[in-house]
Design an enzyme around this catalytic site. Structure first.
Site, PDB file in Angstrom:
ATOM      1  N   GLY A  17      17.128  -4.452  26.932  1.00  0.00           N
ATOM      2  CA  GLY A  17      17.241  -5.491  26.224  1.00  0.00           C
ATOM      3  C   GLY A  17      18.228  -5.167  25.141  1.00  0.00           C
ATOM      4  N   VAL A  22      19.417  -3.861  31.115  1.00  0.00           N
ATOM      5  CA  VAL A  22      18.489  -2.565  30.882  1.00  0.00           C
ATOM      6  C   VAL A  22      18.334  -2.564  29.433  1.00  0.00           C
ATOM      7  CG1 VAL A  22      17.925  -0.208  31.532  1.00  0.00           C
ATOM      8  CG2 VAL A  22      19.227  -1.352  32.963  1.00  0.00           C
ATOM      9  N   GLY A  51       7.498 -14.666  25.507  1.00  0.00           N
ATOM     10  CA  GLY A  51       8.814 -14.770  26.225  1.00  0.00           C
ATOM     11  C   GLY A  51       9.251 -13.412  26.388  1.00  0.00           C
ATOM     12  N   GLU A  90      25.420  -4.742  30.072  1.00  0.00           N
ATOM     13  CA  GLU A  90      24.495  -3.915  29.061  1.00  0.00           C
ATOM     14  C   GLU A  90      23.092  -4.515  28.917  1.00  0.00           C
ATOM     15  OE1 GLU A  90      25.281  -1.072  26.622  1.00  0.00           O
ATOM     16  OE2 GLU A  90      23.098  -1.221  27.096  1.00  0.00           O
ATOM     17  N   VAL A 120      17.027 -16.182  27.103  1.00  0.00           N
ATOM     18  CA  VAL A 120      17.970 -15.273  26.582  1.00  0.00           C
ATOM     19  C   VAL A 120      19.316 -16.233  26.402  1.00  0.00           C
ATOM     20  CG1 VAL A 120      19.620 -13.554  27.668  1.00  0.00           C
ATOM     21  CG2 VAL A 120      17.510 -13.533  28.174  1.00  0.00           C
ATOM     22  N   GLY A 175      13.308 -10.156  25.163  1.00  0.00           N
ATOM     23  CA  GLY A 175      13.049 -11.048  23.931  1.00  0.00           C
ATOM     24  C   GLY A 175      14.379 -12.037  23.644  1.00  0.00           C
ATOM     25  N   ASP A 217      10.339  -4.826  37.899  1.00  0.00           N
ATOM     26  CA  ASP A 217      11.460  -4.873  36.801  1.00  0.00           C
ATOM     27  C   ASP A 217      11.960  -3.426  36.160  1.00  0.00           C
ATOM     28  OD1 ASP A 217      12.581  -6.471  34.444  1.00  0.00           O
ATOM     29  OD2 ASP A 217      11.642  -4.841  33.364  1.00  0.00           O
ATOM     30  N   LYS A 263      15.800  -1.622  36.904  1.00  0.00           N
ATOM     31  CA  LYS A 263      16.321  -1.064  35.679  1.00  0.00           C
ATOM     32  C   LYS A 263      16.780   0.425  35.816  1.00  0.00           C
ATOM     33  CE  LYS A 263      14.271  -4.216  32.545  1.00  0.00           C
ATOM     34  NZ  LYS A 263      13.300  -4.564  31.566  1.00  0.00           N
TER      35      LYS A 263
HETATM   36  N1  HSE Z   1      10.289  -8.671  31.523  1.00  0.00           N
HETATM   37  C1  HSE Z   1      11.003  -7.737  30.790  1.00  0.00           C
HETATM   38  C2  HSE Z   1      10.298  -7.010  29.838  1.00  0.00           C
HETATM   39  C3  HSE Z   1      12.355  -8.555  30.140  1.00  0.00           C
HETATM   40  O1  HSE Z   1       9.145  -7.055  29.546  1.00  0.00           O
HETATM   41  O2  HSE Z   1      10.870  -5.863  29.639  1.00  0.00           O
HETATM   42  C4  HSE Z   1      13.233  -7.687  29.512  1.00  0.00           C
HETATM   43  O3  HSE Z   1      14.249  -7.135  30.799  1.00  0.00           O
END
Ligand code: HSE
Length: 373
Positions: A117, A115, A170, A112, A11, A284, A184, A188
């Site tokens: 991307g 959550v 990635g 921002e 990032v 990403g 994850d 979020k």
């Molecule tokens: N590992 C997370 C995903 C990265 O795949 O959405 C972005 O938050």
């Protein structure tokens, strides 16, 4: 505006590239990196050099993990620096504390990129809320798991092979358990519920992931006209709210069922606006970097988001109920057969469903459960 980056991974590099190539009004003046990775004259491994630099107006935290990110964010706020972060784990764990510290120190916290991307999801929620109460939200919020299910369906590939590809691209977290076990999406969902419902959302929510999802499960649901997606969901009604993270077997006709690759699709419901959907790349380097740079530009333009969690909504799991399909070797008591080896369990709360899955996993560690959406 001069800013500092904390972290120079996927990032951080994306942020640096976007600012260098496209944003003349912002300069990445300092970068915090580990002592053995100081490859650029802007880099330091001494955080004090950053927080004590009066020329730095804003700190971008993209290190990931709870500590030391939490300590660094609190120090930046206490030093009168705005903070932009993509780190969902630390925001989910400390959102209320950060919001209070930002208010106290007359600076702002921008979240921002934590959550969805590159999707302007938090901005969408905040805009909707100027007129409406957000009554519910749901979404594909994890690029890695969407990519896994999509590739398994498209190529008939095995779970483990597709996960390895997602890591190479990635998308996946350093520890992929956070993606495939729903952690994850839990983070979020907590952040989304906090922003949408003005509540310091509970961490004690039911969470299940797709670790045990097989190609045979996808085929079983496809035969019933359904596709499995890992969703974060939340609802509020009459002074209460509920949230959950779980696989949902959605109609193959739904928009969610058609979300490809690592894309996310998040939806809110508002009283006058109705249903609003936001679609884009949820992970990403450049999409997430884009969301961070948008926050930096908003801050430079004087936008000052304020989060207030004083409303006191009660957590009430009964607000989220569904029928569930459990694929396991031992039939649950009273369950109907859904398909060979899979059972239909009617009208459970998400909390009851998680308990039923735990009981099934004790007897058959490969068990998999999905709500019928
Ligand atoms: N590992 C997370 C995903 C990265 O795949 O959405 C972005 O938050």
């Amino acid at each position: 505006m001069k800013i500092a980056l904390l972290g120079y991974g996927t990032v951080g590099r994306g942020v640096d590239q976007i600012i260098r190539d496209r944003v003349g009004s912002v300069e990445v003046a300092r970068i915090l990196e580990l002592p053995d990775r100081l490859t650029d004259p802007r880099m330091t491994s001494d955080y004090e050099q950053i927080v004590q630099d009066p020329d730095i107006d804003l700190v971008v935290e993209c290190m990931g993990g709870v500590e030391p990110a939490h300590t660094f964010i609190m120090k930046a706020l206490a030093s009168g620096k705005h903070v932009v972060t993509s780190n969902k784990a630390v925001v989910a764990a400390h959102f209320a504390e950060f919001a209070e510290a930002a208010l106290y120190n007359r600076v702002s916290l921008f979240i921002e990129a934590s959550v969805g991307g590159g999707i302007p999801w938090i901005a969408g929620i905040e805009k909707a809320r100027r007129i409406d109460e957000v009554t519910s939200f749901k979404g594909i919020m994890n690029g890695t798991t969407n990519y896994i299910v999509y590739q398994m369906l498209k190529d008939g590939a095995e779970f483990a092979d597709v996960l390895a590809e997602a890591q190479q691209m990635g998308y996946a977290e350093r520890d992929p358990s956070a993606d495939i076990d729903g952690i994850d999406v839990m983070n979020k969902t907590i952040i989304t519920a906090s922003a949408a419902f003005d509540v310091a959302c509970t961490h004690d929510l039911p969470v299940s992931g797709i670790r045990n999802l097989t190609k045979a499960d996808l085929d079983l649901f496809a035969a019933k006209g359904r596709t499995v997606k890992l969703l974060g969901r939340g609802v509020q009604a009459d002074g209460s709210y509920a949230v959950a993270v779980e696989p949902v077997a959605l109609s193959s006709d739904s928009l969610e069922a058609h979300v490809p690759s690592n894309f996310n699709l998040v939806t809110l419901d508002g009283q006058t606006v109705g249903e609003l959907k936001f679609y884009g790349q949820g992970a990403g380097s450049l999409p997430t970097g884009n969301a961070i740079v948008q926050d930096v530009l908003d801050c430079a333009a004087g936008r000052r988001p304020v989060y207030d969690f004083s409303r006191g909504l009660a957590y009430k799991p009964e607000l989220l109920r569904a029928d569930y399909v459990l694929r396991t070797t031992c039939a649950p008591v009273g369950a109907e057969e859904y398909a060979p080896g899979a059972w239909l369990v009617r009208d459970l709360t998400a909390v009851e469903a998680r308990a039923a899955l735990d009981a099934a996993l004790a007897a058959d560690p490969t068990s998999f459960m999905a709500a019928l959406g």
